[in-house]
Design a protein around this motif. Structure first.
Motif, short mmCIF file in Angstrom:
data_model
loop_
_atom_site.label_atom_id
_atom_site.label_comp_id
_atom_site.label_asym_id
_atom_site.label_seq_id
_atom_site.Cartn_x
_atom_site.Cartn_y
_atom_site.Cartn_z
N ILE A 1 1.43 9.51 -5.85
CA ILE A 1 1.93 10.87 -5.65
C ILE A 1 2.89 11.25 -6.78
N ALA A 2 3.81 10.34 -7.11
CA ALA A 2 4.80 10.62 -8.15
C ALA A 2 4.13 10.82 -9.51
N ALA A 3 3.14 9.99 -9.82
CA ALA A 3 2.45 10.10 -11.10
C ALA A 3 1.70 11.42 -11.22
N MET A 4 1.01 11.81 -10.16
CA MET A 4 0.26 13.08 -10.20
C MET A 4 1.20 14.28 -10.23
N GLY A 5 2.34 14.16 -9.57
CA GLY A 5 3.33 15.22 -9.62
C GLY A 5 3.92 15.37 -11.01
N GLN B 1 2.97 5.95 -2.92
CA GLN B 1 4.13 6.72 -3.41
C GLN B 1 4.08 6.87 -4.92
N ASN B 2 3.71 5.81 -5.62
CA ASN B 2 3.59 5.88 -7.08
C ASN B 2 2.48 6.84 -7.49
N GLN C 1 0.82 -1.20 0.00
CA GLN C 1 0.00 0.00 0.00
C GLN C 1 0.86 1.25 0.00
N THR C 2 1.96 1.22 0.75
CA THR C 2 2.87 2.37 0.79
C THR C 2 3.47 2.62 -0.59
N LYS C 3 3.89 1.55 -1.26
CA LYS C 3 4.46 1.69 -2.60
C LYS C 3 3.43 2.25 -3.58
#
Length: 424
Positions: free
Chosen positions: A278-282, A275-276, A270-272
């Motif tokens: 957040i990174a994708a939206m960023g 994180q993905n 779930q953490t991974k």
């Protein structure tokens, strides 16, 4: 993460009792050892492997587990009867033995190989045993048994083929992800994009590859646009615009891929996934900034919306604050100065120490062309000049704008108090 499903097909023969059993014997032990043959060929004992013991002449089931040495024992097995054993363990392909009698095979060892940790049912053992040609229920397989076995064999073949493709895909994704990241770090965007594309050819919905490809495309677009600015190369500008559009599209694919992923069943997974996300939206917001401010200013609202969605999931306070500034700046760079002014007001309310926000707010108010806002513009530009360090490159611009307002509009800045930081 994809689940891997392995079944082990092993020949099993019905064993016929060769000796008489004393009438007084009621129960007998069944024991053995479970080991795992690892990828490097070493064999290690398996702790906590589950041994499911199914009685097949009548309905019954027993269960035990292995100890730290991989040993198991169950002392309460009825001596008269026939049994099938299924062995499973996390990270291992299940194994089994069918139709045995404790009198003849009290000891049963199993050597597992890596797999998905799945547990076999009794019906699956029967089908696999029939597929291997073993007699069932004391006779030859029935036509129904043969049909079920054929279906199971077909299913197994399909699963094994799928697993081969998954394993091959895993190898390609790992290799290209590593190569692409090394090239991205070295700012070799051409090589990075090529590596990510190779990985995506094997697995088009791999979020990590999509995210980093979007980042590489955005950065290559910046490099190409700078070539246009410095050399007036129109072809470079067109290529930059294409890169930014492609980056936004690629990042959006990453966002959608993550949204449609099955929910993770463990905290690490779930953490991974988070994180993905957040990174994708960023990455999408960063790409859309250039689309909405350089490529097509009608996309400013879409770029702003991308930042809003990113800010909602970002957990790092510093990155969230930076994203709020960039969301406001989308309207400033896109020439929508009224919206920019309103958004920079929000930025200052959240972070009163953000000097650049005062400059952008003052400049946005001035750029509206509404003279009724010039005094306010002068106030904010003066506040920027007051709190910004001398090394800030915008300081000269602020002084120039303040001089323009003084000489042409007879407007002198009025002191404004720094607002209190808004508390959540």
């Amino acid at each position: 993460m994809r689940q891997k499903f392995f079944l082990r097909v092993a020949a099993a023969a019905l064993l016929v009792a060769a000796c008489a059993v004393a009438a007084s014997a009621q129960v007998a032990p069944m024991s053995g050892k479970v080991t795992l043959k690892q990828a490097d060929g070493t064999v290690v004992p398996v702790k906590d492997a589950v041994i499911d013991i199914f009685r097949v002449d009548i309905t019954g089931k027993f269960q035990t587990k292995t100890d730290k040495n991989g040993r198991y024992v169950h002392a309460g097995i009825p001596f008269q009867g026939r049994y099938s054993l299924a062995v499973s363990a996390p990270g291992a392909r299940p194994s089994y033995v069918a139709n045995i009698r404790p009198s003849q095979r009290p000891e049963n060892d199993f050597e597992l190989i890596p797999g998905d940790g799945r547990r076999l049912t009794l019906d699956e053992i029967k089908q696999l045993s029939a597929a291997a040609g073993a007699p069932t229920e004391g006779g030859q397989p029935s036509e129904d048994d043969k049909k079920a076995a054929a279906e199971m064999q077909k299913k197994i073949a399909e699963i094994e083929e799928k697993n081969k493709k998954i394993e091959s895909g895993n190898t390609i994704v790992t290799r290209t992800f590593t190569a692409g990241n090394e090239a991205l770090k070295a700012k070799n965007y051409e090589a990075a994009i090529a590596a990510y594309d190779e990985g995506l050819a094997a697995r088009p919905d791999e979020a990590g590859l999509l995210i980093n490809k979007a980042i590489a495309l955005t950065n290559r677009g910046v490099t190409r646009f700078n070539t246009f600015v410095n050399a007036k190369d129109e072809a470079a500008k067109d290529l930059a615009y294409k890169d930014w559009r492609d980056a936004a599209d690629t990042a959006n694919k990453a966002v959608e891929a993550i949204k449609t992923m099955p929910a993770a069943t463990d905290p690490e997974g779930q953490t991974k996934r988070d994180q993905n996300k957040i990174a994708a939206m960023g990455a999408r917001a960063a790409a859309m900034k250039f689309v909405g401010t350089k490529v097509d200013r009608s996309q400013a609202d879409a770029a702003y919306a991308a930042y809003v969605e990113y800010i909602a999931v970002e957990t790092d306070a510093k990155k969230k604050s930076e994203a709020q500034f960039e969301a406001a700046n989308v309207f400033f760079e896109g020439g929508v100065y009224d919206r920019a002014a309103a958004e920079f007001q929000k930025v200052i309310a959240e972070n009163p120490g953000n000097a650049d926000a005062y400059f952008k707010l003052g400049a946005a108010l001035l750029n509206t062309g509404d003279k009724a806002k010039y005094q306010e513009a002068s106030n904010y530009l003066s506040k920027f000049a007051e709190i910004a360090p001398d090394t800030n490159p915008l300081k000269a611009d602020a002084k120039s704008l303040l001089q323009f307002l003084k000489e042409n509009e007879n407007i002198k800045p009025m002191k404004i108090e720094t607002p209190r930081r808004r508390r959540g």
